[in-house]
Design an enzyme around this catalytic site. Sequence first.
Site, PDB file in Angstrom:
ATOM      1  N   MET A   1       0.820  -8.694   2.003  1.00  0.00           N
ATOM      2  CA  MET A   1      -0.522  -8.158   2.221  1.00  0.00           C
ATOM      3  C   MET A   1      -1.154  -7.727   0.893  1.00  0.00           C
ATOM      4  SD  MET A   1       0.202  -5.926   5.683  1.00  0.00           S
ATOM      5  CE  MET A   1      -1.269  -4.966   5.473  1.00  0.00           C
ATOM      6  N   ASP A   2      -2.460  -7.954   0.783  1.00  0.00           N
ATOM      7  CA  ASP A   2      -3.195  -7.483  -0.389  1.00  0.00           C
ATOM      8  C   ASP A   2      -4.038  -6.265   0.009  1.00  0.00           C
ATOM      9  OD1 ASP A   2      -5.467  -8.437   0.951  1.00  0.00           O
ATOM     10  OD2 ASP A   2      -5.541 -10.282  -0.227  1.00  0.00           O
ATOM     11  N   SER A   3      -4.833  -5.775  -0.928  1.00  0.00           N
ATOM     12  CA  SER A   3      -5.602  -4.556  -0.661  1.00  0.00           C
ATOM     13  C   SER A   3      -6.612  -4.750   0.476  1.00  0.00           C
ATOM     14  CB  SER A   3      -6.310  -4.079  -1.927  1.00  0.00           C
ATOM     15  OG  SER A   3      -7.177  -5.072  -2.422  1.00  0.00           O
TER      16      SER A   3
ATOM     17  N   ASP B   1      -6.212  -6.738   3.073  1.00  0.00           N
ATOM     18  CA  ASP B   1      -5.420  -6.692   4.315  1.00  0.00           C
ATOM     19  C   ASP B   1      -5.120  -5.244   4.686  1.00  0.00           C
ATOM     20  OD1 ASP B   1      -5.255  -9.513   4.476  1.00  0.00           O
ATOM     21  OD2 ASP B   1      -3.425  -9.532   3.260  1.00  0.00           O
TER      22      ASP B   1
END
Length: 81
Positions: free
Chosen positions: A38-40, A42
Amino acid sequence: MSNEGVRTEVVDILRDVVPEVDSSEIDDDTSFQADLGMDSMDSLTVVEQVYERFGIDIPESDYGDIDTFGKLVNYVEARVD
């Protein structure tokens, strides 16, 4: 809401955000970034969905402390009615 109910709802949230991840492999130690990729953005989507489903507003100052599935479940469970 029971711990199991919170877990089920949080897994549903994660399935919406990262549908390519096998939810049966998610456990308390599953890292949002390292294990789920997951990224920011997400993470912000998860925060929004937690608010929509549980009515819990997670302040930005708490984001860094909630980096695994188990920590998010515990955070929500401690604040949900």
